[in-house]
Write a protein that holds these residues in place. Sequence first.
Motif, PDB file in Angstrom:
ATOM      1  N   ALA A 192       0.837  -1.198   0.000  1.00  0.00           N
ATOM      2  CA  ALA A 192       0.000   0.000   0.000  1.00  0.00           C
ATOM      3  C   ALA A 192       0.874   1.251   0.000  1.00  0.00           C
ATOM      4  N   LYS A 193       0.257   2.353  -0.382  1.00  0.00           N
ATOM      5  CA  LYS A 193       0.988   3.614  -0.371  1.00  0.00           C
ATOM      6  C   LYS A 193       1.405   3.945   1.058  1.00  0.00           C
ATOM      7  N   LEU A 194       2.607   4.406   1.193  1.00  0.00           N
ATOM      8  CA  LEU A 194       3.134   4.729   2.513  1.00  0.00           C
ATOM      9  C   LEU A 194       2.340   5.855   3.166  1.00  0.00           C
ATOM     10  N   SER A 195       1.843   6.778   2.358  1.00  0.00           N
ATOM     11  CA  SER A 195       1.060   7.883   2.917  1.00  0.00           C
ATOM     12  C   SER A 195      -0.239   7.377   3.540  1.00  0.00           C
ATOM     13  N   SER A 196      -0.850   6.365   2.938  1.00  0.00           N
ATOM     14  CA  SER A 196      -2.085   5.798   3.486  1.00  0.00           C
ATOM     15  C   SER A 196      -1.823   5.099   4.811  1.00  0.00           C
ATOM     16  N   ILE A 197      -0.712   4.397   4.875  1.00  0.00           N
ATOM     17  CA  ILE A 197      -0.352   3.696   6.107  1.00  0.00           C
ATOM     18  C   ILE A 197      -0.067   4.706   7.215  1.00  0.00           C
ATOM     19  N   ASN A 198       0.690   5.753   6.883  1.00  0.00           N
ATOM     20  CA  ASN A 198       1.020   6.777   7.878  1.00  0.00           C
ATOM     21  C   ASN A 198      -0.218   7.530   8.346  1.00  0.00           C
ATOM     22  N   LYS A 199      -1.127   7.796   7.428  1.00  0.00           N
ATOM     23  CA  LYS A 199      -2.365   8.488   7.775  1.00  0.00           C
ATOM     24  C   LYS A 199      -3.183   7.653   8.761  1.00  0.00           C
ATOM     25  N   ASN A 200      -3.216   6.355   8.526  1.00  0.00           N
ATOM     26  CA  ASN A 200      -3.956   5.465   9.416  1.00  0.00           C
ATOM     27  C   ASN A 200      -3.294   5.389  10.791  1.00  0.00           C
ATOM     28  N   GLU A 201      -1.975   5.398  10.824  1.00  0.00           N
ATOM     29  CA  GLU A 201      -1.259   5.382  12.105  1.00  0.00           C
ATOM     30  C   GLU A 201      -1.533   6.667  12.891  1.00  0.00           C
ATOM     31  N   LYS A 202      -1.599   7.774  12.190  1.00  0.00           N
ATOM     32  CA  LYS A 202      -1.905   9.051  12.838  1.00  0.00           C
ATOM     33  C   LYS A 202      -3.316   9.015  13.433  1.00  0.00           C
ATOM     34  N   ARG A 203      -4.239   8.396  12.707  1.00  0.00           N
ATOM     35  CA  ARG A 203      -5.605   8.257  13.216  1.00  0.00           C
ATOM     36  C   ARG A 203      -5.639   7.401  14.471  1.00  0.00           C
ATOM     37  N   ALA A 228      -9.770   9.013  23.391  1.00  0.00           N
ATOM     38  CA  ALA A 228     -10.697   7.920  23.699  1.00  0.00           C
ATOM     39  C   ALA A 228     -11.515   8.178  24.961  1.00  0.00           C
ATOM     40  N   ALA A 229     -10.866   8.575  26.028  1.00  0.00           N
ATOM     41  CA  ALA A 229     -11.579   8.774  27.295  1.00  0.00           C
ATOM     42  C   ALA A 229     -12.597   9.905  27.182  1.00  0.00           C
ATOM     43  N   LYS A 230     -12.180  11.004  26.598  1.00  0.00           N
ATOM     44  CA  LYS A 230     -13.070  12.157  26.444  1.00  0.00           C
ATOM     45  C   LYS A 230     -14.255  11.808  25.542  1.00  0.00           C
ATOM     46  N   TYR A 231     -13.974  11.093  24.468  1.00  0.00           N
ATOM     47  CA  TYR A 231     -15.014  10.715  23.513  1.00  0.00           C
ATOM     48  C   TYR A 231     -16.055   9.807  24.172  1.00  0.00           C
ATOM     49  N   GLU A 232     -15.591   8.814  24.917  1.00  0.00           N
ATOM     50  CA  GLU A 232     -16.513   7.884  25.579  1.00  0.00           C
ATOM     51  C   GLU A 232     -17.350   8.592  26.644  1.00  0.00           C
ATOM     52  N   LYS A 233     -16.723   9.496  27.370  1.00  0.00           N
ATOM     53  CA  LYS A 233     -17.434  10.237  28.411  1.00  0.00           C
ATOM     54  C   LYS A 233     -18.552  11.084  27.801  1.00  0.00           C
ATOM     55  N   LYS A 260     -19.917  19.352  22.069  1.00  0.00           N
ATOM     56  CA  LYS A 260     -18.517  19.148  22.457  1.00  0.00           C
ATOM     57  C   LYS A 260     -17.903  17.980  21.686  1.00  0.00           C
ATOM     58  N   MET A 261     -18.723  16.960  21.409  1.00  0.00           N
ATOM     59  CA  MET A 261     -18.234  15.839  20.604  1.00  0.00           C
ATOM     60  C   MET A 261     -17.884  16.302  19.195  1.00  0.00           C
ATOM     61  N   ALA A 262     -18.635  17.268  18.697  1.00  0.00           N
ATOM     62  CA  ALA A 262     -18.382  17.779  17.353  1.00  0.00           C
ATOM     63  C   ALA A 262     -17.078  18.567  17.284  1.00  0.00           C
ATOM     64  N   GLU A 263     -16.620  19.072  18.423  1.00  0.00           N
ATOM     65  CA  GLU A 263     -15.366  19.828  18.458  1.00  0.00           C
ATOM     66  C   GLU A 263     -14.135  18.918  18.423  1.00  0.00           C
ATOM     67  N   ILE A 264     -14.321  17.659  18.783  1.00  0.00           N
ATOM     68  CA  ILE A 264     -13.212  16.702  18.744  1.00  0.00           C
ATOM     69  C   ILE A 264     -12.856  16.453  17.275  1.00  0.00           C
ATOM     70  N   PRO A 265     -11.577  16.313  16.952  1.00  0.00           N
ATOM     71  CA  PRO A 265     -11.198  16.076  15.553  1.00  0.00           C
ATOM     72  C   PRO A 265     -11.887  14.838  14.970  1.00  0.00           C
ATOM     73  N   ARG A 266     -12.222  14.909  13.706  1.00  0.00           N
ATOM     74  CA  ARG A 266     -12.918  13.794  13.058  1.00  0.00           C
ATOM     75  C   ARG A 266     -12.097  12.515  13.083  1.00  0.00           C
ATOM     76  N   ASN A 267     -10.804  12.655  12.906  1.00  0.00           N
ATOM     77  CA  ASN A 267      -9.951  11.470  12.877  1.00  0.00           C
ATOM     78  C   ASN A 267      -9.783  10.826  14.248  1.00  0.00           C
ATOM     79  N   ALA A 268     -10.336  11.437  15.285  1.00  0.00           N
ATOM     80  CA  ALA A 268     -10.292  10.847  16.619  1.00  0.00           C
ATOM     81  C   ALA A 268     -11.440   9.861  16.821  1.00  0.00           C
ATOM     82  N   ASN A 269     -12.315   9.747  15.841  1.00  0.00           N
ATOM     83  CA  ASN A 269     -13.426   8.810  15.914  1.00  0.00           C
ATOM     84  C   ASN A 269     -12.912   7.408  15.568  1.00  0.00           C
ATOM     85  N   PRO A 270     -13.191   6.419  16.408  1.00  0.00           N
ATOM     86  CA  PRO A 270     -12.661   5.064  16.167  1.00  0.00           C
ATOM     87  C   PRO A 270     -13.113   4.435  14.851  1.00  0.00           C
TER      88      PRO A 270
END
Length: 101
Positions: free
Chosen positions: A2-13, A21-26, A47-57
């Motif tokens: 796979a493209k290295l950029s895709s792998i790195n993007k997923n790792e960043k996510r 995780a804790a804030k999102y679950e709360k 407040k959930m909407a303020e969390i970055p989109r990529n922080a969603n599991p």
Amino acid sequence: MAKLSSINKNEKRKKLVKQYAAKYEKLKAIANDKSLDETERLIARLKMAEIPRNANPTRVRNRCATTGRPRGYYRKFGINRIELRDLGNKGLIPGLTKSSW
């Protein structure tokens, strides 16, 4: 491979998911609690909407550990179907045997 950029993007996510995780679950628990006042639940959703989109599991993609391929992923082994077959034929995966009938 796979493209290295895709792998790195997923790792960043994955890192972002772990970080928030804790804030999102709360906030999710507050937003889904029917016993609370509607305004409190709305505030939690905002407040959930303020969390970055990529922080969603759900945005994390399962990828093969060796090649990074996103399709045909086996969770039990952490690799894709092609690698599973290759490693299985070589006898590198304990307990995995090629079926014959």
